[in-house]
Each structure stands twice: as C-alpha cells, then as structure tokens.
Scaffold this motif. Structure first.
Motif, short mmCIF file in Angstrom:
data_model
loop_
_atom_site.label_atom_id
_atom_site.label_comp_id
_atom_site.label_asym_id
_atom_site.label_seq_id
_atom_site.Cartn_x
_atom_site.Cartn_y
_atom_site.Cartn_z
N VAL A 88 0.83 -1.21 0.00
CA VAL A 88 0.00 0.00 0.00
C VAL A 88 0.87 1.26 0.00
O VAL A 88 0.58 2.22 -0.74
N VAL A 89 1.92 1.29 0.81
CA VAL A 89 2.79 2.47 0.85
C VAL A 89 3.45 2.69 -0.50
O VAL A 89 3.53 3.82 -1.00
N GLY A 90 3.94 1.61 -1.12
CA GLY A 90 4.56 1.75 -2.43
C GLY A 90 3.59 2.27 -3.47
O GLY A 90 3.91 3.20 -4.23
N LEU A 91 2.39 1.69 -3.54
CA LEU A 91 1.40 2.13 -4.51
C LEU A 91 0.92 3.55 -4.21
O LEU A 91 0.58 4.30 -5.13
N TYR A 92 0.90 3.93 -2.94
CA TYR A 92 0.51 5.30 -2.59
C TYR A 92 1.48 6.30 -3.23
O TYR A 92 1.05 7.27 -3.86
N PHE A 93 2.77 6.07 -3.08
CA PHE A 93 3.75 7.02 -3.61
C PHE A 93 3.79 7.01 -5.14
O PHE A 93 4.18 8.01 -5.75
N VAL A 94 3.40 5.92 -5.75
CA VAL A 94 3.43 5.85 -7.20
C VAL A 94 2.14 6.36 -7.82
O VAL A 94 2.15 7.06 -8.84
N LEU A 95 1.00 6.05 -7.21
CA LEU A 95 -0.29 6.29 -7.86
C LEU A 95 -1.15 7.37 -7.22
O LEU A 95 -1.98 7.97 -7.91
N LEU A 96 -0.99 7.62 -5.92
CA LEU A 96 -1.99 8.44 -5.24
C LEU A 96 -1.43 9.74 -4.68
O LEU A 96 -2.19 10.59 -4.23
N ALA B 54 -2.83 4.61 -14.65
CA ALA B 54 -1.89 3.55 -14.26
C ALA B 54 -2.48 2.68 -13.16
O ALA B 54 -2.26 1.47 -13.12
N TRP B 55 -3.24 3.31 -12.25
CA TRP B 55 -3.88 2.55 -11.18
C TRP B 55 -4.84 1.51 -11.75
O TRP B 55 -4.98 0.41 -11.20
N PHE C 245 -9.28 11.67 -10.49
CA PHE C 245 -9.50 10.23 -10.39
C PHE C 245 -8.98 9.63 -9.09
O PHE C 245 -8.94 8.41 -8.95
N LEU C 246 -8.58 10.47 -8.13
CA LEU C 246 -8.00 9.93 -6.91
C LEU C 246 -9.01 9.13 -6.08
O LEU C 246 -8.63 8.24 -5.33
N GLY C 247 -10.29 9.46 -6.18
CA GLY C 247 -11.30 8.64 -5.51
C GLY C 247 -11.30 7.23 -6.06
O GLY C 247 -11.39 6.25 -5.30
N SER C 248 -11.17 7.10 -7.39
CA SER C 248 -11.08 5.78 -8.00
C SER C 248 -9.79 5.07 -7.59
O SER C 248 -9.78 3.85 -7.39
N VAL C 249 -8.70 5.84 -7.47
CA VAL C 249 -7.43 5.24 -7.07
C VAL C 249 -7.55 4.65 -5.67
O VAL C 249 -7.11 3.52 -5.41
N LEU C 250 -8.15 5.40 -4.74
CA LEU C 250 -8.33 4.91 -3.38
C LEU C 250 -9.13 3.61 -3.38
O LEU C 250 -8.74 2.62 -2.74
N VAL D 223 10.76 20.75 -16.59
CA VAL D 223 9.76 19.86 -17.17
C VAL D 223 10.09 18.42 -16.78
O VAL D 223 11.24 17.99 -16.90
N LYS D 224 9.10 17.70 -16.32
CA LYS D 224 9.30 16.31 -15.91
C LYS D 224 9.24 15.39 -17.13
O LYS D 224 8.18 15.19 -17.69
N HIS D 225 10.39 14.87 -17.54
CA HIS D 225 10.42 13.91 -18.63
C HIS D 225 10.50 12.48 -18.10
O HIS D 225 10.36 11.52 -18.85
N ILE D 226 10.78 12.32 -16.81
CA ILE D 226 10.86 10.99 -16.19
C ILE D 226 9.66 10.83 -15.25
O ILE D 226 9.41 11.67 -14.40
N PHE D 227 8.91 9.77 -15.43
CA PHE D 227 7.74 9.48 -14.60
C PHE D 227 6.76 10.66 -14.53
O PHE D 227 6.32 11.03 -13.44
N PRO D 228 6.40 11.28 -15.67
CA PRO D 228 5.42 12.37 -15.59
C PRO D 228 4.00 11.85 -15.42
O PRO D 228 3.08 12.62 -15.23
N ILE D 229 3.82 10.51 -15.48
CA ILE D 229 2.47 9.96 -15.53
C ILE D 229 1.99 9.44 -14.19
O ILE D 229 0.87 8.97 -14.09
N VAL D 230 2.83 9.50 -13.17
CA VAL D 230 2.40 8.91 -11.90
C VAL D 230 2.38 9.97 -10.81
O VAL D 230 1.48 10.80 -10.75
N ALA D 231 3.35 9.97 -9.94
CA ALA D 231 3.35 10.93 -8.82
C ALA D 231 3.44 12.36 -9.34
O ALA D 231 4.00 12.63 -10.38
N ASP D 232 2.91 13.28 -8.57
CA ASP D 232 2.93 14.69 -8.95
C ASP D 232 3.00 15.49 -7.66
O ASP D 232 2.00 16.00 -7.17
N MET D 233 4.20 15.61 -7.10
CA MET D 233 4.36 16.18 -5.77
C MET D 233 4.69 17.67 -5.79
O MET D 233 4.90 18.28 -4.76
N SER D 234 4.80 18.25 -6.99
CA SER D 234 5.07 19.68 -7.08
C SER D 234 4.29 20.25 -8.24
O SER D 234 3.82 19.53 -9.11
N TYR D 235 4.17 21.55 -8.25
CA TYR D 235 3.48 22.21 -9.35
C TYR D 235 4.26 22.05 -10.64
O TYR D 235 5.46 21.81 -10.65
#
Length: 519
Positions: free
Chosen positions: A132-140, A259-260, A311-316, A383-395
């Motif tokens: 759960v912790v791993g998927l949280y940081f990747v998906l949620l 991805a979720w 879509f975070l409700g669906s992710v949860l 610009v995020k060219h690595i993993f732009p499709i999962v986590a988004d921890m900054s503007y």
C-alpha cells in the motif's frame, strides 16, 4: 538474534513513509492556491477566480474570524469544501510550513492504517503495508502542499474513518450519536472526487441492507447526507461546474494517468486466470468499493479529466480492492521488489523536480527583494520527462510566466508580504533586458511548447504561431494562429513582449514556432 516481528517491520515502513512525506512537504514551494489561501478572500479579491487586478493589497489571515469570513465567500463563489479549506487557510495563514509538515506526516500514517483496515488487513501484515505504501507514492500522491494534501489525503482519511464507524455502528453506544452525526457531516463535506462515488455506493448498500440498518447507522448516513448537500449545492460549485467541459482529446491524453487501473486489471486477471476466481466473487469481496470506483471514474470523465487528481477517488477504491483480492494481502516478494524499485525511482525524480522548483523560487524571491525596480528575469520551468504519468508532488511551474491572471495574483500577494519591495515584474530570459531598446521584432523559443514574441514599442508588427498535431514524432501541421498583442505580458520602455503557449488541449498539439508576418 531475535527476528524482527511483522508488526515492527510494518511500523518501520510507515515511519519511513512519513519521513518522506515530511521532507517533501518542507521542500515544496507554496504557490498558486497555497499562496491565495493565506489571505482573506472577498468577493472583490478572489484570486482563484481571477478577481484581482494586481493593485490590491490583500489582507493576510491572522485569526479564525478571518478564516470564517473567507469561507463564507468561498462557499458562494468557489466550492462547498468548507471543512477542507478551513484547515487549508489555517495552515497557509497561521499554522505555517513546519506544523503542516508534521501534521501531514501523521495523517499519512492514519490514511495508510485506515486503508489497510478497509482492505481487511493491518500492521501485522508487513507485506500489505509495503504494497500500500509503495502504490501510494506511485499512484496516489499529490502536490506536497496544504491545498492539495488536505483536500485529498486528509478528507479521504475522514471519509474512511466515518465509513469504518458506519460498518461497526451496530456496536456503538447511543450516547455517541452526536459525535457520529458530526463526523458524518465532516466526511460528507470532504471531496467530490470520492464522495460522489461513495454516495451512490452507499445508496446501493442501503437498498441491499435496508432491513438491517440500525438507528445509529441512520444517524451516520444523515450526517453524511447533510455534509454532501453543503458540498454539492454551494453556489460556487455550480459556477465551477459551468466552467468545466468534456473533451475527448483531454480524456485520451490523460489515459496515462490510469496507471492505477492497469494495476487493478492485472490483479483481476491474475485472480481469474491463476486463482480461478469468478468475476462475481471478486465483486462480492469488495462490492462497495467496486461501486465507488466505477462512479468516481465516470464522474472524473464527465467533468473533463483535466487533472489526475480528479480520479484519486477511483485510485483509493482500487487500492482497497487490490489488497483484498491479493491472496497474501500484498504483492509477492518479486513484485514487492519491483514496486520498491519503481517507488524509489519516482521519488528521486520528484525530488529533483521539487528541488529545482525550490531553487528557482528562492532565486527569484531574493532577486525581487534586491531589485529597485522589481524586475526579475525568469527561466523556463523544469519539465518532468521521467515518470510524468504517476506521482505529482510539485506544481508544473515555478513562476506564472505568461499567465497574466496568475501573475496578477502573485503581484498582489507579494505586495502584502513585501511592502518595501517594488511590484514584481517577470521578464523571460528569451526577451531583451528590461532597459534595452530593440530595432526590429523577433521571436524565440522559451521552454517546452512556449515561445516569446517581441516588438519595439509603437510597432504594429504582427506574429503568427504555427502548431502541429500528433503523438511523439508522428505529427502533421494543424493550424496557424495570429498572436494577440492587445495585452502584452511585458511592457518595457523600449519594447513589449508576449508569451505564446500552445492552445488547449496542448498534450496532442505542439507549438512548432512563432514567425513574424509583418514588420
């Protein structure tokens, strides 16, 4: 040597996760909504809706009464999330970064524990905790700032706590009814991205169990309904819904934020093909969460899929389902290793991006204070060219270059925080020095899909932006548009300039260049 117990290992994973959350929260730049919510909102000064000309001197939040005044306006003009935004304005205006970072780390642990409980497991199963912790940081994960962490992680936690009480309500004492009602109101007033799906799922659950629903459960349900009504029927929410729109191009582009869903489908197929479980049994094992997931997904698509947090409700819901379906309540050792590798890569990528934004913000902030004219030259946003499709921890930007509405918000806010400094004037480094004089118009690239068009003051030179459409290298010419110079982003003594961006939905469109069509 005594082996480490599963419970101790689980708490170790949770503490490491909380530490990561704390560090990101301390590093993330508070801009945009987080800056706005540090000020008293009025019908005339409401930066989120662009009601600011740049000349205002907004009033900073100094007490709880200021928050109440702001939330009255917020409910009428923006949305009905009164509970979440009361907390946000407290931290942005009074509490500060350190207190928020500590509280957010604690809420993170509570969130994971609640999610595990709803998944039918707990801290005695380190495999489930690691999954759960791993998927949280990747998906949620969402922006590591109050405006986003509180709206989603905190409100989702309140909803899961309330839901846990609802399932266990038959064992509750009668004197807990007032607390149950209040918690229901707070949970119902949480976040539409989850509550819309939960409301439909709760109705289905009520129909199926109508003869067994207890009075205490009705107290909880009525409280939730009251909170939802306050959330959904705010005048600001209707105005916001009117501004939203559906775009099939937008939905197609944001499909990589599903991805979720790919993970969930993989687990479902594993259970069906390898474990021989039927689809009906998988649905029955988590019927409420399946219903929630489906409605939340449809809701996100209906409002236009404009950001992954829709879509975070669906992710949860999908995380709860995944853990419930996995035979060992978590990934196997091999897949845990894969998850750990992906999580580490994502976090390192996000850290480099968050740190770059922090460094650029600190540089601009220092130069603004030191500049007698308030002029600061800016660089393209990282610009995020690595993993732009999962986590988004900054503007996705550091400073609002090219967005006149957002730049006006910044200028008004900074004028209050730094009354001794000159008004902020952002100048992209692709444009001339502020005091220069130019003889001829020109254009130049400035970052990804961003160009600048510059002409001498008094010139009637015209520019045209050239766009293409496609994916990756497979592109074709799309259209040419006239560049609007009626409101230049920068007006210097000897020249004026406009920042040209790709039109929405820019993910399939590209800005190939800007050309001078008349000198």
């Amino acid at each position: 040597m005594k082996p480490v117990s599963g419970k101790a290992l689980s708490w170790g994973i949770l503490i490491v996760g909380a530490a990561i959350v704390f560090v990101f929260c301390m590093q993330a730049v508070w801009i945009s909504d987080d800056m706005d919510y540090g000020f008293v909102l009025t019908h005339d000064y409401l930066p989120l809706l662009g009601r600011v000309t740049g000349d205002e001197t907004p009033e900073r939040i100094t007490g709880f009464y200021d928050i109440l005044r702001s939330q009255a306006v917020h409910w009428q003009d923006v949305n009905g999330r009164a509970f979440a935004h009361t907390l946000i304005q407290f931290f942005c205006g009074i509490g500060g970064r350190t207190l928020f970072s500590v509280c957010n780390s604690i809420v993170f642990v509570c969130f994971i524990l609640l999610l595990l409980t709803h998944s039918g497991t707990g801290v005695r199963c380190p495999r489930a905790v690691a999954t759960v912790v791993g998927l949280y940081f990747v998906l949620l994960i969402n922006h590591a700032t109050p405006a986003f962490q509180i709206c989603y992680v905190w409100m989702f936690s309140v909803a899961m706590l309330w839901l846990l009480w609802l399932w266990r309500a038959p064992r509750s004492a009668w004197w807990t009814a007032p607390g149950a009602f209040v918690l229901g109101v707070l949970a119902g007033n949480g976040m539409e991205a989850l509550n819309v799906g939960m409301s439909v799922a709760l109705f289905v659950w009520w129909v199926r169990n109508i003869r067994r629903v207890t009075p205490m459960q009705y107290v909880l349900l009525v409280g939730f309904a009251v909170g939802c009504a306050f959330l959904v029927f705010s005048p600001g929410n209707f105005a916001r819904a009117g501004r939203a729109g559906f775009s099939i191009l937008s939905v197609l582009w944001w499909v990589y934020y599903f991805a979720w869903l790919f993970v969930l489908v993989a687990v479902v197929l594993y259970c069906r093909l390898r474990l021989r479980e039927s689809f009906s049994s998988m649905y029955r094992s988590a019927a409420f969460w399946w219903d929630t997931l489906l409605v939340c997904l449809l809701f996100g698509l209906a409002v236009g899929a404009w950001a992954h947090r829709i879509f975070l409700g669906s992710v949860l819901a999908s995380l709860v389902i995944i853990v419930r379906l996995l035979p060992r309540k978590g990934f196997s050792n091999v897949w845990l290793a894969v998850t750990a590798f992906v999580t580490a890569a994502v976090l390192l990528s996000e850290w480099s991006y968050v740190s770059a934004n922090r460094a650029e913000y600190d540089r601009i902030s220092a130069e603004h204070l030191a500049s007698p004219t308030g002029v600061v030259r800016t660089k393209p946003a990282a610009v995020k060219h690595i993993f732009p499709i999962v986590a988004d921890m900054s503007y996705t930007y550091t400073m609002p270059v090219g967005d006149s509405r957002m730049e006006q918000r910044w200028r008004a806010c900074l004028h209050t925080m730094r009354p001794q400094a000159a008004p902020l004037q952002l100048v992209p480094d692709a444009m001339p020095q502020y005091g220069d004089t130019i003889a001829a118009p020109y254009s130049a690239p400035f970052g990804e899909d961003v160009w600048v068009a510059v002409r001498p003051v008094g010139s009637d030179a015209r520019f045209r932006s050239l766009h293409s459409i496609g994916v990756g290298p497979w592109r074709r010419p799309y259209k040419a548009l006239d560049v609007d110079f009626s409101h230049p982003h920068v007006v210097a003594p000897g020249w004026e300039g406009v920042i040209v961006r790709c039109e929405y939905p820019f993910r399939f469109l590209a800005l190939d260049g800007v050309e001078v069509v008349k000198e």
